[in-house]
Write a protein that holds these residues in place. Structure first.
Motif, PDB file in Angstrom:
ATOM      1  N   GLU A 251       0.872  -1.164   0.161  1.00 44.50           N
ATOM      2  CA  GLU A 251      -0.111  -0.002  -0.003  1.00 44.50           C
ATOM      3  C   GLU A 251       1.035   1.208   0.017  1.00 44.50           C
ATOM      4  OE1 GLU A 251      -3.347   2.276  -0.329  1.00 44.50           O
ATOM      5  OE2 GLU A 251      -3.147   0.195  -0.518  1.00 44.50           O
ATOM      6  N   GLN A 252       1.817   0.996   0.702  1.00 42.50           N
ATOM      7  CA  GLN A 252       2.906   2.436   0.750  1.00 42.50           C
ATOM      8  C   GLN A 252       3.609   2.507  -0.544  1.00 42.50           C
ATOM      9  OE1 GLN A 252       5.612   2.645   4.072  1.00 42.50           O
ATOM     10  NE2 GLN A 252       4.017   2.494   5.480  1.00 42.50           N
ATOM     11  N   LEU A 253       3.693   1.522  -1.166  1.00 47.31           N
ATOM     12  CA  LEU A 253       4.506   1.575  -2.454  1.00 47.31           C
ATOM     13  C   LEU A 253       3.647   2.154  -3.572  1.00 47.31           C
ATOM     14  CD1 LEU A 253       6.590  -1.685  -3.081  1.00 47.31           C
ATOM     15  CD2 LEU A 253       7.436   0.397  -2.508  1.00 47.31           C
ATOM     16  N   THR A 254       2.387   1.957  -3.651  1.00 52.34           N
ATOM     17  CA  THR A 254       1.308   2.321  -4.696  1.00 52.34           C
ATOM     18  C   THR A 254       1.258   4.101  -4.343  1.00 52.34           C
ATOM     19  OG1 THR A 254      -0.427   1.963  -3.240  1.00 52.34           O
ATOM     20  CG2 THR A 254       0.154   0.329  -4.455  1.00 52.34           C
ATOM     21  N   GLN A 255       1.583   4.554  -3.186  1.00 52.17           N
ATOM     22  CA  GLN A 255       1.808   6.067  -3.027  1.00 52.17           C
ATOM     23  C   GLN A 255       2.908   6.620  -3.818  1.00 52.17           C
ATOM     24  OE1 GLN A 255       1.432   6.854   1.040  1.00 52.17           O
ATOM     25  NE2 GLN A 255      -0.240   5.402   1.291  1.00 52.17           N
ATOM     26  N   THR A 256       3.957   5.752  -4.198  1.00 51.72           N
ATOM     27  CA  THR A 256       5.062   6.383  -4.837  1.00 51.72           C
ATOM     28  C   THR A 256       5.392   5.885  -6.207  1.00 51.72           C
ATOM     29  OG1 THR A 256       6.191   6.432  -2.555  1.00 51.72           O
ATOM     30  CG2 THR A 256       7.659   6.674  -4.520  1.00 51.72           C
ATOM     31  N   TYR A 257       5.336   4.679  -6.335  1.00 53.14           N
ATOM     32  CA  TYR A 257       5.576   3.833  -7.612  1.00 53.14           C
ATOM     33  C   TYR A 257       4.337   3.796  -8.509  1.00 53.14           C
ATOM     34  CZ  TYR A 257      10.141   3.324  -5.651  1.00 53.14           C
ATOM     35  OH  TYR A 257      11.106   3.557  -4.915  1.00 53.14           O
ATOM     36  N   ALA A 258       4.652   3.629  -9.769  1.00 60.24           N
ATOM     37  CA  ALA A 258       3.464   3.033 -10.672  1.00 60.24           C
ATOM     38  C   ALA A 258       2.983   1.531 -10.368  1.00 60.24           C
ATOM     39  CB  ALA A 258       3.955   3.100 -12.160  1.00 60.24           C
ATOM     40  N   ALA A 259       1.914   1.261 -10.946  1.00 60.79           N
ATOM     41  CA  ALA A 259       1.124   0.056 -10.511  1.00 60.79           C
ATOM     42  C   ALA A 259       1.945  -1.095 -11.131  1.00 60.79           C
ATOM     43  CB  ALA A 259      -0.155   0.119 -11.163  1.00 60.79           C
ATOM     44  N   ALA A 260       2.700  -0.876 -12.230  1.00 65.16           N
ATOM     45  CA  ALA A 260       3.434  -1.860 -12.918  1.00 65.16           C
ATOM     46  C   ALA A 260       4.623  -2.201 -12.162  1.00 65.16           C
ATOM     47  CB  ALA A 260       3.767  -1.590 -14.263  1.00 65.16           C
ATOM     48  N   THR A 261       5.238  -1.403 -11.346  1.00 62.38           N
ATOM     49  CA  THR A 261       6.354  -1.486 -10.700  1.00 62.38           C
ATOM     50  C   THR A 261       6.184  -2.187  -9.444  1.00 62.38           C
ATOM     51  OG1 THR A 261       7.463   0.462 -11.546  1.00 62.38           O
ATOM     52  CG2 THR A 261       8.327  -0.434  -9.378  1.00 62.38           C
ATOM     53  N   VAL A 262       4.982  -1.532  -8.739  1.00 66.39           N
ATOM     54  CA  VAL A 262       4.435  -2.152  -7.461  1.00 66.39           C
ATOM     55  C   VAL A 262       4.111  -3.900  -7.843  1.00 66.39           C
ATOM     56  CG1 VAL A 262       2.636  -2.212  -5.687  1.00 66.39           C
ATOM     57  CG2 VAL A 262       3.468   0.045  -6.530  1.00 66.39           C
ATOM     58  N   LYS A 263       3.446  -4.170  -8.821  1.00 63.38           N
ATOM     59  CA  LYS A 263       3.170  -5.467  -9.034  1.00 63.38           C
ATOM     60  C   LYS A 263       4.377  -6.455  -9.369  1.00 63.38           C
ATOM     61  CE  LYS A 263      -0.518  -6.584 -11.787  1.00 63.38           C
ATOM     62  NZ  LYS A 263      -1.352  -7.358 -10.575  1.00 63.38           N
ATOM     63  N   GLN A 264       5.321  -5.908  -9.915  1.00 61.42           N
ATOM     64  CA  GLN A 264       6.565  -6.343  -9.995  1.00 61.42           C
ATOM     65  C   GLN A 264       7.325  -6.710  -8.646  1.00 61.42           C
ATOM     66  OE1 GLN A 264      10.061  -4.197 -11.664  1.00 61.42           O
ATOM     67  NE2 GLN A 264      10.114  -5.902 -13.369  1.00 61.42           N
ATOM     68  N   HIS A 265       7.313  -5.794  -7.793  1.00 58.90           N
ATOM     69  CA  HIS A 265       7.939  -5.711  -6.411  1.00 58.90           C
ATOM     70  C   HIS A 265       7.103  -7.010  -5.742  1.00 58.90           C
ATOM     71  CE1 HIS A 265      10.141  -2.335  -6.784  1.00 58.90           C
ATOM     72  NE2 HIS A 265      10.637  -2.479  -5.437  1.00 58.90           N
ATOM     73  N   LEU A 266       5.865  -7.213  -5.834  1.00 55.57           N
ATOM     74  CA  LEU A 266       5.023  -7.888  -5.141  1.00 55.57           C
ATOM     75  C   LEU A 266       5.181  -9.442  -5.787  1.00 55.57           C
ATOM     76  CD1 LEU A 266       2.774  -8.664  -3.156  1.00 55.57           C
ATOM     77  CD2 LEU A 266       1.168  -8.281  -4.792  1.00 55.57           C
ATOM     78  N   ALA A 267       5.511  -9.524  -7.218  1.00 52.20           N
ATOM     79  CA  ALA A 267       5.689 -10.906  -7.820  1.00 52.20           C
ATOM     80  C   ALA A 267       6.882 -11.337  -7.407  1.00 52.20           C
ATOM     81  CB  ALA A 267       5.640 -10.590  -9.168  1.00 52.20           C
ATOM     82  N   GLY A 268       8.042 -10.579  -7.046  1.00 51.79           N
ATOM     83  CA  GLY A 268       9.303 -10.831  -6.881  1.00 51.79           C
ATOM     84  C   GLY A 268       9.348 -11.598  -5.320  1.00 51.79           C
ATOM     85  N   LEU A 269       8.429 -10.724  -4.401  1.00 48.74           N
ATOM     86  CA  LEU A 269       8.418 -11.204  -2.903  1.00 48.74           C
ATOM     87  C   LEU A 269       7.750 -12.442  -3.083  1.00 48.74           C
ATOM     88  CD1 LEU A 269       7.342  -7.746  -1.199  1.00 48.74           C
ATOM     89  CD2 LEU A 269       9.857  -8.941  -1.135  1.00 48.74           C
ATOM     90  N   ARG A 270       6.660 -12.636  -3.656  1.00 48.10           N
ATOM     91  CA  ARG A 270       5.922 -13.972  -3.663  1.00 48.10           C
ATOM     92  C   ARG A 270       6.762 -15.188  -3.926  1.00 48.10           C
ATOM     93  NH1 ARG A 270       0.659 -11.621  -6.803  1.00 48.10           N
ATOM     94  NH2 ARG A 270      -0.814 -11.259  -5.151  1.00 48.10           N
ATOM     95  N   GLN A 271       7.507 -14.980  -4.872  1.00 47.82           N
ATOM     96  CA  GLN A 271       8.369 -15.901  -5.578  1.00 47.82           C
ATOM     97  C   GLN A 271       9.411 -16.371  -4.711  1.00 47.82           C
ATOM     98  OE1 GLN A 271       9.764 -15.907  -9.622  1.00 47.82           O
ATOM     99  NE2 GLN A 271       7.810 -14.828 -10.333  1.00 47.82           N
ATOM    100  N   LEU A 272      10.161 -15.224  -3.825  1.00 50.75           N
ATOM    101  CA  LEU A 272      11.184 -15.599  -3.086  1.00 50.75           C
ATOM    102  C   LEU A 272      10.623 -16.209  -1.707  1.00 50.75           C
ATOM    103  CD1 LEU A 272      13.890 -15.275  -1.892  1.00 50.75           C
ATOM    104  CD2 LEU A 272      13.228 -12.617  -1.081  1.00 50.75           C
ATOM    105  N   PHE A 273       9.462 -15.804  -1.199  1.00 52.81           N
ATOM    106  CA  PHE A 273       8.681 -16.360  -0.115  1.00 52.81           C
ATOM    107  C   PHE A 273       8.634 -17.830  -0.298  1.00 52.81           C
ATOM    108  CE2 PHE A 273       7.959 -12.337   1.604  1.00 52.81           C
ATOM    109  CZ  PHE A 273       8.616 -12.135   2.514  1.00 52.81           C
TER     110      PHE A 273
END
Length: 330
Positions: free
Chosen positions: A86-108
């Protein structure tokens, strides 16, 4: 040598400098198994270097966020990940936030499979909606592209290299990374035609016939640079420490240097500052479709799996919409 030292991560910026120093984020360094599994994820499961850099950046940022809140790997919950996103969405574009989330999901997921943690706290977290129907990359007109190409001083070797590189991207719909990865042998002739062998994502390569203009640009560059004697060497070479002296070294031109060159050439030609390497891919596709080419063929040339991706580069619908808007006479 530690296994994580084998993970190739280019140092760029503050976070990337920490990666280059191989400092494992505190969140993932609680146990030896967690630290080992963290580096195995980036070294073993992520093959694309750009994806690796994006995902490892996401991991470092999330780890810093958790450290500021006293969270550990055993106490991170879905609510924490949701708050971070939620904090990321206030700074970065949706595509960047979704990429961050995808990376965290795969890492976890990787950590869960390795029995470092019991469950994936990012699995149930939803990212922001991101629907793309129109590309944002600025595209040049045919006249602007010609102005750019003719503005390049081709009495120098560096000028011939830059013109040839832009020519491959415009006439071959090539990504800049694919063009810069080419070896001299990847530009070859069979019969009367010349071809570009482009190294694409996922270890694939794409063979594109060379447009006669791109062929002329490349031939003139290869001849003056004397590259024919080094077929295994990089096609588009860096000026190295001798930059500005019109000499090249047997090292590929870096993406950052290519991006800076394009900005410099565009500025000299009086073009918008937003012009980037991807602009040439969109320009080539748009002008091909304007000349009567089919979307399906454009997708094959560009190496797209779906024509929906190719359509994002097509700016003809934008022009139609503008013409319709101008029908309003008030």
């Amino acid at each position: 040598m530690a296994r994580h030292a084998l993970v190739p991560i280019p140092p760029r910026g503050a976070i990337q400098a920490r990666m280059a120093a191989r400092r494992t984020p505190a969140l993932f360094a609680e146990t030896a198994a967690g630290q080992e599994r963290f580096w195995e994820f980036f070294g073993g499961s992520i093959r694309n270097p750009n994806t690796r850099l994006a995902y490892v950046t996401a991991a470092y940022r999330f780890a810093d966020w958790c450290a500021g809140r006293g969270l550990t790997l055993s106490t991170v919950r879905p609510l924490h990940v949701a708050g971070y996103i939620e904090q990321l969405t206030q700074t970065y574009a949706a595509a960047t936030v979704k990429q961050h989330l995808a990376g965290l999901r795969q890492l976890f997921d990787w950590l869960v499979v390795g029995q470092v943690m019991p469950s994936n706290p990012a699995a149930a977290v939803r990212g922001p909606k991101h629907v793309v129907k129109m590309g944002k990359t600025p595209v040049l007109t045919a006249a602007e592209t010609r102005a750019l190409l003719t503005s390049i001083d081709t009495t120098s070797l560096i000028g011939l290299r830059d013109r040839a590189l832009i020519g491959v991207m415009v006439y071959g719909f090539a990504r800049v990374s694919a063009a810069l990865a080419m070896r001299v042998a990847d530009y070859y002739t069979q019969g009367p035609r010349s071809y570009f062998r482009l190294h694409e994502k996922g270890g694939k390569y794409l063979v594109v016939p060379a447009h006669h203009t791109a062929q002329r640009y490349t031939d003139e560059y290869v001849a003056l640079a004397g590259l024919a004697a080094d077929p295994k060497g990089p096609l588009f070479r860096s000026a190295g420490a001798r930059r500005g002296r019109d000499q090249l070294v047997p090292r590929p031109l870096a993406r950052e240097d290519a991006a800076a060159m394009i900005k410099r050439r565009a500025r000299a030609a009086g073009l918008p500052a937003e012009v980037c390497a991807h602009s040439f891919r969109g320009t080539g596709i748009t002008e091909y479709l304007r000349a009567g080419g089919t979307l399906e063929t454009a997708a094959r040339i560009a190496g797209h799996e779906s024509t929906r991706t190719t359509q994002l580069y097509n700016r003809l619908p934008d022009e139609v919409s503008l013409d319709e808007i101008e029908r309003i006479h008030i």
